[in-house]
Write a protein that holds these residues in place. Structure first.
Motif, short mmCIF file in Angstrom:
data_model
loop_
_atom_site.label_atom_id
_atom_site.label_comp_id
_atom_site.label_asym_id
_atom_site.label_seq_id
_atom_site.Cartn_x
_atom_site.Cartn_y
_atom_site.Cartn_z
N ILE A 249 -1.51 19.43 18.36
CA ILE A 249 -0.69 21.07 18.67
C ILE A 249 -1.25 21.43 19.85
O ILE A 249 -2.45 21.79 19.92
CB ILE A 249 -0.87 21.80 17.28
CG1 ILE A 249 -0.23 21.03 16.14
CG2 ILE A 249 -0.08 22.90 17.48
CD1 ILE A 249 -0.48 21.84 14.86
N LEU A 250 -0.58 21.95 20.75
CA LEU A 250 -0.74 22.52 22.06
C LEU A 250 -0.39 23.84 21.92
O LEU A 250 0.87 24.13 21.99
CB LEU A 250 -0.29 21.80 23.19
CG LEU A 250 -0.53 20.35 23.60
CD1 LEU A 250 -0.45 19.42 22.64
CD2 LEU A 250 0.32 19.97 24.90
N PRO A 251 -1.45 24.80 22.03
CA PRO A 251 -1.00 26.24 22.15
C PRO A 251 -0.47 26.76 23.41
O PRO A 251 -1.28 27.28 24.24
CB PRO A 251 -2.37 26.82 21.53
CG PRO A 251 -3.33 26.06 22.33
CD PRO A 251 -2.69 24.70 22.02
N SER A 252 0.71 26.54 23.75
CA SER A 252 1.36 26.92 25.12
C SER A 252 1.48 28.61 25.24
O SER A 252 1.35 28.97 26.20
CB SER A 252 2.69 26.49 25.08
OG SER A 252 3.38 27.11 23.99
N SER A 253 1.42 29.46 24.13
CA SER A 253 1.22 30.79 24.44
C SER A 253 1.28 31.37 22.99
O SER A 253 1.50 30.64 22.20
CB SER A 253 2.61 31.33 25.29
OG SER A 253 3.58 31.43 24.22
#
Length: 330
Positions: A249-253
Protein backbone atom coordinates in the motif's frame (compact mmCIF):
# COMPACT_ATOMS: atom_id res chain seq x y z
CA UNK A 1 12.64 41.99 -0.11
CA UNK A 2 12.04 41.55 3.63
CA UNK A 3 12.31 38.15 5.28
CA UNK A 4 9.32 36.37 6.78
CA UNK A 5 9.72 37.48 10.40
CA UNK A 6 9.96 41.15 9.46
CA UNK A 7 7.02 40.73 7.08
CA UNK A 8 4.95 39.23 9.90
CA UNK A 9 5.60 42.25 12.12
CA UNK A 10 4.79 44.66 9.29
CA UNK A 11 1.49 42.88 8.67
CA UNK A 12 0.60 42.94 12.35
CA UNK A 13 1.33 46.65 12.67
CA UNK A 14 -0.18 47.82 9.39
CA UNK A 15 -3.07 45.47 8.62
CA UNK A 16 -5.85 47.60 10.15
CA UNK A 17 -4.96 50.59 7.98
CA UNK A 18 -6.14 48.57 4.97
CA UNK A 19 -9.43 47.54 6.58
CA UNK A 20 -12.71 49.54 6.27
CA UNK A 21 -13.54 52.15 8.91
CA UNK A 22 -15.73 49.84 10.97
CA UNK A 23 -12.74 47.65 11.89
CA UNK A 24 -10.39 50.34 13.17
CA UNK A 25 -11.11 49.77 16.86
CA UNK A 26 -10.41 46.06 16.64
CA UNK A 27 -7.25 44.32 17.82
CA UNK A 28 -4.98 42.43 15.44
CA UNK A 29 -3.92 39.12 16.93
CA UNK A 30 -1.31 36.76 15.47
CA UNK A 31 -1.18 33.27 16.95
CA UNK A 32 0.51 30.01 15.89
CA UNK A 33 -1.96 27.51 14.46
CA UNK A 34 -1.22 23.79 14.24
CA UNK A 35 -2.52 22.47 10.93
CA UNK A 36 -2.00 18.99 9.52
CA UNK A 37 1.71 18.67 8.60
CA UNK A 38 2.32 22.42 9.18
CA UNK A 39 2.46 25.16 11.80
CA UNK A 40 1.12 28.46 10.48
CA UNK A 41 0.75 32.01 11.77
CA UNK A 42 -2.93 32.90 11.92
CA UNK A 43 -4.12 36.51 11.82
CA UNK A 44 -7.50 37.36 13.35
CA UNK A 45 -9.35 40.49 14.47
CA UNK A 46 -10.95 40.87 17.87
CA UNK A 47 -13.30 43.61 19.06
CA UNK A 48 -12.27 45.21 22.36
CA UNK A 49 -15.59 44.32 23.99
CA UNK A 50 -15.99 40.93 22.33
CA UNK A 51 -12.81 39.01 23.04
CA UNK A 52 -14.63 35.72 22.64
CA UNK A 53 -16.18 36.43 19.23
CA UNK A 54 -15.29 34.08 16.41
CA UNK A 55 -13.08 35.79 13.85
CA UNK A 56 -12.15 34.55 10.39
CA UNK A 57 -8.48 33.64 10.20
CA UNK A 58 -6.01 34.53 7.48
CA UNK A 59 -2.61 32.89 7.32
CA UNK A 60 0.39 35.20 7.13
CA UNK A 61 2.36 32.38 5.51
CA UNK A 62 0.03 32.51 2.48
CA UNK A 63 0.29 36.30 2.38
CA UNK A 64 4.09 36.09 2.42
CA UNK A 65 4.07 33.58 -0.43
CA UNK A 66 2.10 36.05 -2.54
CA UNK A 67 4.37 38.93 -1.52
CA UNK A 68 7.46 36.87 -2.42
CA UNK A 69 6.09 36.33 -5.93
CA UNK A 70 4.99 39.91 -6.61
CA UNK A 71 7.19 42.06 -4.38
CA UNK A 72 4.17 44.34 -3.90
CA UNK A 73 3.53 44.74 -0.17
CA UNK A 74 0.61 47.15 -0.53
CA UNK A 75 -1.25 44.95 -3.00
CA UNK A 76 -0.71 41.92 -0.77
CA UNK A 77 -2.11 43.68 2.30
CA UNK A 78 -4.96 45.23 0.33
CA UNK A 79 -6.09 41.86 -1.04
CA UNK A 80 -5.76 40.23 2.38
CA UNK A 81 -7.86 42.99 3.96
CA UNK A 82 -10.52 42.56 1.28
CA UNK A 83 -10.56 38.81 1.95
CA UNK A 84 -10.92 39.41 5.72
CA UNK A 85 -13.76 41.89 5.20
CA UNK A 86 -15.58 39.48 2.88
CA UNK A 87 -15.09 36.61 5.33
CA UNK A 88 -16.57 38.67 8.17
CA UNK A 89 -19.58 39.65 6.05
CA UNK A 90 -20.23 36.11 4.87
CA UNK A 91 -19.38 34.27 8.07
CA UNK A 92 -22.26 32.24 9.41
CA UNK A 93 -21.12 29.98 12.19
CA UNK A 94 -23.82 27.33 12.68
CA UNK A 95 -24.53 26.22 16.24
CA UNK A 96 -22.93 22.87 16.95
CA UNK A 97 -25.54 20.37 18.08
CA UNK A 98 -23.90 18.09 20.62
CA UNK A 99 -26.85 15.72 20.48
CA UNK A 100 -25.97 14.76 16.89
CA UNK A 101 -22.20 14.66 17.31
CA UNK A 102 -21.87 10.93 17.90
CA UNK A 103 -23.46 10.27 14.52
CA UNK A 104 -21.08 12.61 12.69
CA UNK A 105 -17.60 11.76 13.96
CA UNK A 106 -15.21 10.43 11.32
CA UNK A 107 -11.61 9.23 10.97
CA UNK A 108 -8.68 11.12 9.55
CA UNK A 109 -5.14 9.78 9.11
CA UNK A 110 -2.13 12.05 9.66
CA UNK A 111 1.60 11.47 9.84
CA UNK A 112 2.70 11.10 13.46
CA UNK A 113 6.19 12.55 13.22
CA UNK A 114 5.11 15.56 11.18
CA UNK A 115 2.27 16.40 13.59
CA UNK A 116 3.80 15.90 17.02
CA UNK A 117 2.69 19.30 18.33
CA UNK A 118 -0.82 18.98 16.89
CA UNK A 119 -1.30 15.53 18.41
CA UNK A 120 -0.50 16.76 21.92
CA UNK A 121 -3.90 18.42 22.01
CA UNK A 122 -5.97 15.78 20.21
CA UNK A 123 -7.42 12.40 21.18
CA UNK A 124 -5.73 9.94 18.81
CA UNK A 125 -4.35 6.44 18.41
CA UNK A 126 -1.31 5.00 16.65
CA UNK A 127 -1.56 3.23 13.32
CA UNK A 128 1.91 2.26 12.08
CA UNK A 129 3.80 5.54 11.48
CA UNK A 130 0.46 7.36 11.29
CA UNK A 131 -2.10 8.57 13.81
CA UNK A 132 -5.87 8.32 13.68
CA UNK A 133 -7.52 11.59 14.66
CA UNK A 134 -11.19 12.51 14.66
CA UNK A 135 -13.30 15.16 12.96
CA UNK A 136 -16.84 16.31 13.67
CA UNK A 137 -18.78 16.74 10.41
CA UNK A 138 -21.04 19.78 10.80
CA UNK A 139 -22.23 20.03 7.20
CA UNK A 140 -22.39 17.91 4.06
CA UNK A 141 -22.70 19.80 0.78
CA UNK A 142 -22.50 19.03 -2.92
CA UNK A 143 -18.94 20.35 -3.21
CA UNK A 144 -17.59 18.91 0.02
CA UNK A 145 -18.00 18.57 3.76
CA UNK A 146 -17.52 21.03 6.62
CA UNK A 147 -15.87 19.61 9.71
CA UNK A 148 -13.85 20.55 12.77
CA UNK A 149 -11.00 18.63 14.37
CA UNK A 150 -11.93 17.16 17.73
CA UNK A 151 -9.36 18.37 20.24
CA UNK A 152 -9.20 17.43 23.91
CA UNK A 153 -11.50 20.30 24.90
CA UNK A 154 -14.17 19.34 22.35
CA UNK A 155 -13.93 15.66 23.33
CA UNK A 156 -14.45 16.63 26.96
CA UNK A 157 -17.46 18.75 26.00
CA UNK A 158 -18.91 15.75 24.16
CA UNK A 159 -18.19 13.50 27.12
CA UNK A 160 -16.34 11.06 24.84
CA UNK A 161 -13.03 9.33 25.41
CA UNK A 162 -10.75 8.16 22.62
CA UNK A 163 -12.21 4.65 22.59
CA UNK A 164 -15.72 6.04 22.18
CA UNK A 165 -14.55 8.36 19.42
CA UNK A 166 -12.92 5.43 17.62
CA UNK A 167 -16.02 3.26 17.78
CA UNK A 168 -18.25 6.10 16.57
CA UNK A 169 -15.87 7.00 13.72
CA UNK A 170 -15.56 3.36 12.61
CA UNK A 171 -19.31 3.28 11.99
CA UNK A 172 -19.84 6.84 10.77
CA UNK A 173 -16.97 7.11 8.31
CA UNK A 174 -18.21 4.10 6.39
CA UNK A 175 -21.65 5.76 6.13
CA UNK A 176 -20.69 9.42 5.54
CA UNK A 177 -17.62 8.73 3.36
CA UNK A 178 -18.19 5.20 1.99
CA UNK A 179 -14.87 3.52 1.07
CA UNK A 180 -14.31 2.84 -2.62
CA UNK A 181 -11.75 0.61 -4.36
CA UNK A 182 -11.20 1.22 -8.09
CA UNK A 183 -8.61 0.15 -10.59
CA UNK A 184 -6.49 2.97 -11.97
CA UNK A 185 -8.09 2.27 -15.35
CA UNK A 186 -11.55 2.83 -13.87
CA UNK A 187 -10.39 6.10 -12.32
CA UNK A 188 -9.00 7.32 -15.64
CA UNK A 189 -12.16 6.25 -17.48
CA UNK A 190 -14.29 8.21 -15.00
CA UNK A 191 -12.08 11.28 -15.49
CA UNK A 192 -12.45 11.11 -19.27
CA UNK A 193 -16.23 10.76 -19.03
CA UNK A 194 -16.43 13.63 -16.52
CA UNK A 195 -14.54 15.79 -19.04
CA UNK A 196 -17.21 15.06 -21.66
CA UNK A 197 -15.84 12.07 -23.50
CA UNK A 198 -18.52 9.58 -24.59
CA UNK A 199 -18.47 6.50 -22.38
CA UNK A 200 -18.07 4.17 -25.36
CA UNK A 201 -14.95 6.02 -26.52
CA UNK A 202 -13.53 6.06 -23.00
CA UNK A 203 -14.04 2.29 -22.81
CA UNK A 204 -12.13 1.86 -26.07
CA UNK A 205 -9.25 4.04 -24.92
CA UNK A 206 -8.90 2.40 -21.51
CA UNK A 207 -8.19 -1.28 -21.75
CA UNK A 208 -8.35 -3.86 -18.99
CA UNK A 209 -5.42 -5.38 -17.13
CA UNK A 210 -5.06 -8.50 -15.08
CA UNK A 211 -5.81 -7.75 -11.39
CA UNK A 212 -2.28 -8.67 -10.28
CA UNK A 213 -0.79 -6.17 -12.76
CA UNK A 214 -3.14 -3.33 -11.86
CA UNK A 215 -2.77 -0.33 -9.56
CA UNK A 216 -5.79 0.01 -7.25
CA UNK A 217 -6.96 3.34 -5.82
CA UNK A 218 -8.44 3.17 -2.32
CA UNK A 219 -10.39 6.26 -1.29
CA UNK A 220 -14.01 7.21 -0.62
CA UNK A 221 -16.94 8.41 -2.70
CA UNK A 222 -16.04 12.08 -2.22
CA UNK A 223 -12.26 11.63 -2.62
CA UNK A 224 -11.82 13.67 0.60
CA UNK A 225 -9.45 12.34 3.30
CA UNK A 226 -9.88 9.00 1.58
CA UNK A 227 -6.64 7.47 2.87
CA UNK A 228 -8.58 6.59 6.03
CA UNK A 229 -10.43 3.99 3.94
CA UNK A 230 -7.42 1.71 4.38
CA UNK A 231 -8.59 1.29 7.98
CA UNK A 232 -11.43 -0.89 6.68
CA UNK A 233 -9.65 -4.23 6.53
CA UNK A 234 -12.55 -6.00 4.83
CA UNK A 235 -11.96 -3.85 1.73
CA UNK A 236 -8.27 -4.77 1.69
CA UNK A 237 -9.06 -8.45 2.14
CA UNK A 238 -11.54 -8.49 -0.74
CA UNK A 239 -9.01 -6.76 -2.98
CA UNK A 240 -6.17 -9.11 -1.98
CA UNK A 241 -8.39 -12.10 -2.71
CA UNK A 242 -9.18 -10.64 -6.13
CA UNK A 243 -5.51 -9.96 -6.87
CA UNK A 244 -4.46 -13.31 -5.48
CA UNK A 245 -1.49 -12.03 -3.47
CA UNK A 246 -0.59 -9.88 -0.50
CA UNK A 247 -0.62 -6.14 -1.15
CA UNK A 248 1.78 -3.23 -0.88
CA UNK A 249 0.00 0.00 0.00
CA UNK A 250 1.48 3.29 -1.22
CA UNK A 251 0.25 6.43 0.60
CA UNK A 252 -0.09 8.80 -2.35
CA UNK A 253 -1.82 11.54 -0.27
CA UNK A 254 -4.23 12.05 2.60
CA UNK A 255 -7.01 11.64 0.03
CA UNK A 256 -6.13 8.21 -1.31
CA UNK A 257 -3.70 5.31 -1.18
CA UNK A 258 -2.58 3.01 -3.99
CA UNK A 259 -2.53 -0.77 -3.58
CA UNK A 260 -0.53 -3.13 -5.78
CA UNK A 261 0.34 -6.79 -5.76
CA UNK A 262 3.56 -7.58 -3.85
CA UNK A 263 4.79 -8.99 -7.14
CA UNK A 264 4.83 -5.49 -8.66
CA UNK A 265 8.14 -4.44 -7.09
CA UNK A 266 10.37 -4.27 -4.03
CA UNK A 267 9.03 -2.15 -1.14
CA UNK A 268 12.21 -0.05 -0.87
CA UNK A 269 11.95 0.92 -4.54
CA UNK A 270 8.28 1.75 -4.12
CA UNK A 271 9.06 3.85 -1.03
CA UNK A 272 11.66 5.86 -2.94
CA UNK A 273 9.06 6.54 -5.61
CA UNK A 274 6.51 7.63 -2.98
CA UNK A 275 9.02 9.99 -1.34
CA UNK A 276 9.99 11.56 -4.67
CA UNK A 277 6.37 12.13 -5.65
CA UNK A 278 5.59 13.56 -2.21
CA UNK A 279 8.36 16.13 -2.47
CA UNK A 280 7.81 17.05 -6.12
CA UNK A 281 4.07 16.78 -6.73
CA UNK A 282 2.07 16.68 -3.48
CA UNK A 283 1.38 19.79 -1.42
CA UNK A 284 2.81 19.54 2.10
CA UNK A 285 -0.66 19.79 3.63
CA UNK A 286 -1.72 16.64 1.72
CA UNK A 287 1.33 14.40 2.30
CA UNK A 288 0.69 11.31 4.39
CA UNK A 289 3.84 9.19 4.61
CA UNK A 290 7.04 8.22 2.83
CA UNK A 291 6.65 4.60 3.93
CA UNK A 292 5.10 1.60 2.19
CA UNK A 293 2.77 -0.78 4.01
CA UNK A 294 2.29 -4.53 3.63
CA UNK A 295 -1.13 -6.17 3.86
CA UNK A 296 -1.00 -9.89 4.62
CA UNK A 297 -4.17 -11.45 3.22
CA UNK A 298 -3.84 -14.61 5.33
CA UNK A 299 -3.08 -12.91 8.64
CA UNK A 300 -5.40 -10.04 7.63
CA UNK A 301 -3.20 -7.33 9.08
CA UNK A 302 -1.16 -4.31 7.98
CA UNK A 303 2.48 -3.80 8.91
CA UNK A 304 5.22 -1.50 7.72
CA UNK A 305 7.05 -2.88 4.70
CA UNK A 306 9.76 -0.24 4.92
CA UNK A 307 11.62 1.49 7.73
CA UNK A 308 13.24 4.65 6.41
CA UNK A 309 12.18 7.41 8.83
CA UNK A 310 15.20 9.62 8.17
CA UNK A 311 13.18 12.51 6.74
CA UNK A 312 9.99 14.23 7.68
CA UNK A 313 7.34 15.03 5.11
CA UNK A 314 8.68 18.55 4.70
CA UNK A 315 12.11 17.19 3.79
CA UNK A 316 13.76 18.16 7.08
CA UNK A 317 16.14 15.48 8.30
CA UNK A 318 14.72 13.99 11.48
CA UNK A 319 16.36 12.15 14.33
CA UNK A 320 18.42 9.25 13.10
CA UNK A 321 17.90 5.73 14.38
CA UNK A 322 14.19 6.10 15.03
CA UNK A 323 12.45 2.81 14.39
CA UNK A 324 8.70 2.46 14.11
CA UNK A 325 7.20 -0.62 15.67
CA UNK A 326 4.80 -2.33 13.29
CA UNK A 327 1.53 -2.51 15.20
CA UNK A 328 -1.75 -4.01 14.18
CA UNK A 329 -4.60 -1.53 13.92
CA UNK A 330 -6.66 -1.52 17.06
Amino acid sequence: MMDYEIFKEVVKEGFLSYMPKGYQDMEVRVTPVDKVNRKLDGLSLLAENEKTMVSPTLYINDMYEKYSKTGDLQATLREAAEAMDEAFREAEVPPLDISTAKDNIIFQLVNTMQNEDLLKNLPHRDFQDLSIIYRWVVGVEQQGISSVVINNHVAESLGMGEEELFKAAAENTRRILPPVVQSMNEVMRDMFVADGMPKELADLMIGEQEPEMTMWVISNERKIEGAASMLYEDKLHSLAEKVGTDLYILPSSVHEVIAVSVEMGEPEELARMVAEINMDQVDLSERLSNQVYHYDKDLRKITLATDTPNKRLDGVVAEQGLVYEAKQSR
